[in-house]
Design a protein around this motif. Structure first.
Motif, PDB file in Angstrom:
ATOM      1  N   GLU A  54       0.799  -1.253   0.118  1.00  0.00           N
ATOM      2  CA  GLU A  54      -0.089  -0.057   0.242  1.00  0.00           C
ATOM      3  C   GLU A  54       0.933   1.032  -0.196  1.00  0.00           C
ATOM      4  O   GLU A  54       0.452   2.141  -0.698  1.00  0.00           O
ATOM      5  CB  GLU A  54      -0.785   0.118   1.278  1.00  0.00           C
ATOM      6  CG  GLU A  54      -1.980   1.189   1.312  1.00  0.00           C
ATOM      7  CD  GLU A  54      -2.920   1.208  -0.027  1.00  0.00           C
ATOM      8  OE1 GLU A  54      -3.125   2.277  -0.160  1.00  0.00           O
ATOM      9  OE2 GLU A  54      -3.024   0.001  -0.159  1.00  0.00           O
ATOM     10  N   ARG A  55       1.867   1.023   0.688  1.00  0.00           N
ATOM     11  CA  ARG A  55       3.012   2.290   0.718  1.00  0.00           C
ATOM     12  C   ARG A  55       3.381   2.681  -0.424  1.00  0.00           C
ATOM     13  O   ARG A  55       3.749   3.890  -1.080  1.00  0.00           O
ATOM     14  CB  ARG A  55       4.055   2.082   1.933  1.00  0.00           C
ATOM     15  CG  ARG A  55       4.919   3.239   2.321  1.00  0.00           C
ATOM     16  CD  ARG A  55       5.908   2.665   3.076  1.00  0.00           C
ATOM     17  NE  ARG A  55       6.963   1.696   2.642  1.00  0.00           N
ATOM     18  CZ  ARG A  55       7.843   1.768   1.986  1.00  0.00           C
ATOM     19  NH1 ARG A  55       8.149   3.258   1.469  1.00  0.00           N
ATOM     20  NH2 ARG A  55       8.454   0.857   1.822  1.00  0.00           N
ATOM     21  N   VAL A  56       3.834   1.484  -1.248  1.00  0.00           N
ATOM     22  CA  VAL A  56       4.401   1.876  -2.562  1.00  0.00           C
ATOM     23  C   VAL A  56       3.601   2.290  -3.577  1.00  0.00           C
ATOM     24  O   VAL A  56       3.750   3.288  -4.206  1.00  0.00           O
ATOM     25  CB  VAL A  56       5.159   0.289  -2.866  1.00  0.00           C
ATOM     26  CG1 VAL A  56       5.502   0.449  -4.611  1.00  0.00           C
ATOM     27  CG2 VAL A  56       6.156  -0.035  -2.169  1.00  0.00           C
ATOM     28  N   HIS A  57       2.265   1.671  -3.680  1.00  0.00           N
ATOM     29  CA  HIS A  57       1.385   2.074  -4.320  1.00  0.00           C
ATOM     30  C   HIS A  57       0.980   3.433  -4.144  1.00  0.00           C
ATOM     31  O   HIS A  57       0.681   4.255  -5.101  1.00  0.00           O
ATOM     32  CB  HIS A  57      -0.127   1.342  -4.211  1.00  0.00           C
ATOM     33  CG  HIS A  57      -0.130  -0.016  -4.749  1.00  0.00           C
ATOM     34  ND1 HIS A  57      -0.453  -0.998  -4.343  1.00  0.00           N
ATOM     35  CD2 HIS A  57       0.559  -0.307  -6.014  1.00  0.00           C
ATOM     36  CE1 HIS A  57      -0.356  -2.212  -5.026  1.00  0.00           C
ATOM     37  NE2 HIS A  57       0.379  -1.912  -5.945  1.00  0.00           N
ATOM     38  N   LYS A  58       0.851   4.086  -3.012  1.00  0.00           N
ATOM     39  CA  LYS A  58       0.623   5.608  -2.620  1.00  0.00           C
ATOM     40  C   LYS A  58       1.741   6.288  -3.343  1.00  0.00           C
ATOM     41  O   LYS A  58       1.863   7.327  -3.581  1.00  0.00           O
ATOM     42  CB  LYS A  58       0.369   5.737  -1.237  1.00  0.00           C
ATOM     43  CG  LYS A  58      -0.779   5.015  -0.830  1.00  0.00           C
ATOM     44  CD  LYS A  58      -0.910   5.693   0.830  1.00  0.00           C
ATOM     45  CE  LYS A  58      -2.223   5.019   1.454  1.00  0.00           C
ATOM     46  NZ  LYS A  58      -2.247   5.127   2.938  1.00  0.00           N
TER      47      LYS A  58
END
Length: 62
Positions: A54-58
């Motif tokens: 999720e952090r990477v996607h953001k």
């Protein structure tokens, strides 16, 4: 609790808390420092993996 379980927990915890892999390999001893079997000691919880994805996607959405 076995020594293998304690070693696995320590390695996974250090990596999860952000310690660089090369440092964890060094701390875990000469056998695993250059070992291709190092990953057998690492067990990430699915929730942690989901959070990291999720952090990477953001970051990609920026």
């Amino acid at each position: 609790m076995s020594s293998h379980m304690m070693r696995r927990t320590a390695i996974t915890t250090l990596l999860t808390l952000g310690m660089p892999e090369h440092a964890v390999r060094n701390l875990s001893g000469p056998t695993s420092a250059n070992s291709t079997s190092f990953r057998r000691y690492v067990h990430y919880a699915q929730a942690y993996l989901d959070e990291e994805m999720e952090r990477v996607h953001k970051r990609l959405e920026r």
